[in-house]
Design a protein around this motif. Structure first.
Motif, PDB file in Angstrom:
ATOM      1  N   GLU A  13     -41.478  73.775  56.465  1.00  0.00           N
ATOM      2  CA  GLU A  13     -40.951  72.780  57.409  1.00  0.00           C
ATOM      3  C   GLU A  13     -41.949  71.632  57.542  1.00  0.00           C
ATOM      4  O   GLU A  13     -43.151  71.860  57.692  1.00  0.00           O
ATOM      5  CB  GLU A  13     -40.719  73.409  58.787  1.00  0.00           C
ATOM      6  N   VAL A  14     -41.443  70.395  57.477  1.00  0.00           N
ATOM      7  CA  VAL A  14     -42.306  69.223  57.681  1.00  0.00           C
ATOM      8  C   VAL A  14     -41.657  68.291  58.702  1.00  0.00           C
ATOM      9  O   VAL A  14     -40.441  68.328  58.911  1.00  0.00           O
ATOM     10  CB  VAL A  14     -42.561  68.449  56.361  1.00  0.00           C
ATOM     11  N   GLU A  15     -42.484  67.458  59.311  1.00  0.00           N
ATOM     12  CA  GLU A  15     -41.987  66.515  60.315  1.00  0.00           C
ATOM     13  C   GLU A  15     -42.071  65.066  59.831  1.00  0.00           C
ATOM     14  O   GLU A  15     -41.288  64.224  60.246  1.00  0.00           O
ATOM     15  CB  GLU A  15     -42.784  66.653  61.629  1.00  0.00           C
ATOM     16  N   THR A  16     -43.054  64.771  58.965  1.00  0.00           N
ATOM     17  CA  THR A  16     -43.270  63.388  58.550  1.00  0.00           C
ATOM     18  C   THR A  16     -43.072  63.236  57.045  1.00  0.00           C
ATOM     19  O   THR A  16     -43.189  64.204  56.278  1.00  0.00           O
ATOM     20  CB  THR A  16     -44.689  62.924  58.896  1.00  0.00           C
ATOM     21  N   ALA A  33     -36.532  69.542  56.246  1.00  0.00           N
ATOM     22  CA  ALA A  33     -36.890  68.315  56.953  1.00  0.00           C
ATOM     23  C   ALA A  33     -35.659  67.672  57.577  1.00  0.00           C
ATOM     24  O   ALA A  33     -34.528  67.930  57.159  1.00  0.00           O
ATOM     25  CB  ALA A  33     -37.556  67.336  55.986  1.00  0.00           C
ATOM     26  N   HIS A  34     -35.895  66.817  58.552  1.00  0.00           N
ATOM     27  CA  HIS A  34     -34.801  66.074  59.178  1.00  0.00           C
ATOM     28  C   HIS A  34     -34.475  64.827  58.369  1.00  0.00           C
ATOM     29  O   HIS A  34     -35.362  64.166  57.816  1.00  0.00           O
ATOM     30  CB  HIS A  34     -35.184  65.687  60.613  1.00  0.00           C
ATOM     31  N   TRP A  35     -33.173  64.499  58.312  1.00  0.00           N
ATOM     32  CA  TRP A  35     -32.654  63.361  57.544  1.00  0.00           C
ATOM     33  C   TRP A  35     -31.574  62.701  58.390  1.00  0.00           C
ATOM     34  O   TRP A  35     -30.797  63.387  59.055  1.00  0.00           O
ATOM     35  CB  TRP A  35     -32.110  63.890  56.220  1.00  0.00           C
ATOM     36  N   ASP A  36     -31.517  61.391  58.351  1.00  0.00           N
ATOM     37  CA  ASP A  36     -30.615  60.675  59.253  1.00  0.00           C
ATOM     38  C   ASP A  36     -29.144  60.671  58.831  1.00  0.00           C
ATOM     39  O   ASP A  36     -28.298  60.076  59.497  1.00  0.00           O
ATOM     40  CB  ASP A  36     -31.107  59.236  59.481  1.00  0.00           C
ATOM     41  N   GLY A  37     -28.838  61.301  57.704  1.00  0.00           N
ATOM     42  CA  GLY A  37     -27.440  61.394  57.286  1.00  0.00           C
ATOM     43  C   GLY A  37     -26.944  60.240  56.438  1.00  0.00           C
ATOM     44  O   GLY A  37     -25.791  60.250  55.986  1.00  0.00           O
ATOM     45  N   SER A  38     -27.802  59.253  56.165  1.00  0.00           N
ATOM     46  CA  SER A  38     -27.343  58.087  55.399  1.00  0.00           C
ATOM     47  C   SER A  38     -27.653  58.232  53.917  1.00  0.00           C
ATOM     48  O   SER A  38     -28.683  58.804  53.535  1.00  0.00           O
ATOM     49  CB  SER A  38     -28.005  56.803  55.926  1.00  0.00           C
ATOM     50  N   ARG A  71     -31.845  70.153  60.224  1.00  0.00           N
ATOM     51  CA  ARG A  71     -32.711  70.089  59.045  1.00  0.00           C
ATOM     52  C   ARG A  71     -31.888  70.331  57.776  1.00  0.00           C
ATOM     53  O   ARG A  71     -30.907  71.084  57.801  1.00  0.00           O
ATOM     54  CB  ARG A  71     -33.812  71.152  59.129  1.00  0.00           C
ATOM     55  N   VAL A  72     -32.303  69.702  56.685  1.00  0.00           N
ATOM     56  CA  VAL A  72     -31.696  69.944  55.387  1.00  0.00           C
ATOM     57  C   VAL A  72     -32.798  70.397  54.433  1.00  0.00           C
ATOM     58  O   VAL A  72     -33.986  70.245  54.725  1.00  0.00           O
ATOM     59  CB  VAL A  72     -30.991  68.684  54.826  1.00  0.00           C
ATOM     60  N   LEU A  73     -32.401  70.971  53.297  1.00  0.00           N
ATOM     61  CA  LEU A  73     -33.386  71.450  52.322  1.00  0.00           C
ATOM     62  C   LEU A  73     -33.511  70.506  51.152  1.00  0.00           C
ATOM     63  O   LEU A  73     -32.527  70.210  50.463  1.00  0.00           O
ATOM     64  CB  LEU A  73     -32.998  72.846  51.828  1.00  0.00           C
TER      65      LEU A  73
END
Length: 491
Positions: free
Chosen positions: A420-423, A440-445, A484-486
């Motif tokens: 898991e990463v944040e940045t 990680a998190h991704w804004d969906g775009s 989060r996505v992989l």
């Protein structure tokens, strides 16, 4: 058996290519980008086919076969579908050859041009949905659950045995349903079947998820997938199941009469796994000594090698071994007794180790006198001396143990390689230094997705299913993220 394999740590790609060839699985053919699957490799594929086919039939699916050739006009009926496959299509333009007048050889007969070009199938949605228009009239004809085992052609320029070839073998399922809910349920059912097969037969742990819009199958509203992790930290898409909505039904005018007599378009799915599974199997389990095969898919589960001097000793060993072979076969254990006199025991040990045979039994004159067998397991390379009276039960138990052990080993590796990463800085560091799946998190775009892919070569492998979605902020833009996505670099 020739020189040893290149070590995985030295050159993983070279190790893989050498292993496929040295273990007699496949080889490159005289046709660029196409492979010859050799008998030992095909025997593994047949076991995969058999296992999956049984699972499909148990859930109501039937096998059929559709043409290899697809009229060009069919492919252009579904816009996103043709766009997705246009650059990979092999096209048949003529139907005859002739001898050149100058005697230089055979040439294409220019007078034998087809009125309409034919596409060598890259996938069969279009030809199948043209057929379904004739098969489906009423709600009584639904659901229609069809699968075919076939070959397809996708013109690949950079190929690698099993993982990416211009022609490959696969199964492709194509189903029609009366409701959206039923079609989605079908796509999810198949995903579960694929995951079950990968984990319980192949011993390959997988993550179930959905693809992002840019990674979906051409013409699908949703693509479900199973993603596996190879030992070099790269991901491999092992199977996909697609919810096609009504796109193909509308393109080919496939309607059915409801119980109330109304005309409605049907809802569709398609799904498939290919010989790419062979690549997943090899790269998940194998080591620097060769293949490591799960017992459930090993063409030979147990090999018995006699160690003898002279025919008299061989006859005595053979007489002792024959009842053991019969008893193991009664228990559906695949056994080979290798009494070839053209190769020494040491050569045979290396050969079966390279080919990943789960259990090797060695028996010599001293073993006969002691009433024991030397048993070696391929997954751990451990050897043990087993009393003859216990051997059948021991082998049965060991096969179960080996199957579980190689799965657990692969699962442990996978679990230790999900980070898991944040940045974005942390993301790039982990990608370069550790690899594996990065959560990680991704804004969906699609813009952010493309940016990450362009800058790092990593792609979103899947949006994981299940669990508790954790809201956060996109590692790149800081915008809100639903879960989060992989990410990973992939084959």
């Amino acid at each position: 058996m020739g020189k040893k394999l290149t070590k995985r740590s030295e050159d993983y790609s070279k190790w893989y290519n050498e292993l496929v060839i040295k273990a007699d699985l496949a080889e490159n053919s005289g046709v660029r980008g196409c492979m010859v699957i050799k008998p030992y490799g095909f025997a593994i594929w047949e076991k995969m086919q058999s296992g999956l086919d049984k699972m499909f039939k148990e859930t109501g699916h039937q096998n059929a076969y559709f043409p290899l050739f697809i009229p060009k006009s069919y492919l252009s009926k579904e816009a996103s579908h043709v766009e997705g496959f246009a650059k990979e299509c092999a096209v048949v333009t003529h139907y005859r050859l002739k001898n050149a007048e100058d005697g230089s050889g055979i040439i294409v007969d220019e007078d034998a041009k087809l009125e309409e070009e034919l596409i060598v199938r890259p996938t069969s949605e279009t030809i199948i949905w043209d057929t379904y228009r004739r098969w489906i009239q009423s709600y009584r004809d639904l659901p229609l659950l069809i699968n075919q085992w076939a070959n397809v052609v996708r013109w690949e320029m950079r190929t690698r045995l099993f993982l990416r070839t211009a022609e490959f073998l696969w199964q492709e399922g194509h189903t029609a349903h009366s409701t959206e809910e039923e079609a989605i349920k079908e796509a999810e059912l198949i995903l579960d079947i694929y995951a079950d097969f990968a984990e319980n037969q192949m011993g390959v742990p997988v993550i179930k998820g959905t693809k992002t819009e840019s990674e979906r199958f051409a013409g699908a509203l949703d693509t479900y997938c199973i993603e596996a992790l190879m030992q070099d930290g790269k991901a491999l898409q092992a199977g996909t199941s697609h919810f096609l909505g009504q796109n193909f039904a509308k393109a080919f005018d496939v309607k059915y009469a409801t119980k109330e007599g109304k005309q409605e378009y049907v809802w569709a799915t398609s799904w498939g796994v290919s010989t790419r599974l062979m690549g997943a199997l090899i790269m998940t389990h194998s080591d620097d000594n060769g293949l490591v095969l799960p017992p459930k898919l090993a063409p030979i589960q147990v090999v018995i090698v006699p160690i003898y001097k002279g025919l008299e000793q061989l006859d005595a060993i053979s007489e002792n071994i024959e009842p053991l072979v019969k008893e193991l076969r009664k228990r559906d254990v695949s056994v080979k007794y290798d009494k070839r006199d053209t190769h020494k025991p040491g050569f045979k040990f290396n050969e079966y180790e390279l080919k990943g045979v789960p259990i090797r039994i060695a028996v010599g004159q001293r073993d006969l006198e002691n009433g024991t067998y030397e048993v070696a397991r391929r997954d751990t390379l451990e050897k043990s001396i087993i009393p003859a009276s216990d051997i059948v039960e021991k082998i049965s138990g060991l096969l179960v143990e080996i199957q579980d052990n190689i799965y657990q080993k692969a699962k442990s590796f996978r679990e230790s390689h999900i980070t898991e990463v944040e940045t974005y800085t942390e993301f790039k560091k982990v990608l370069d230094e550790k690899g594996g799946f990065i959560s990680a998190h991704w804004d969906g775009s699609s813009e952010t997705e493309d940016q990450i892919k362009e800058q790092t070569k990593a792609t979103i492998r899947c949006i994981p299913l299940g669990g508790n979605p954790e809201e956060g902020s996109c590692m790149v833009t800081g915008k809100p993220s639903a879960q989060r996505v992989l990410f990973a670099k992939a084959y």
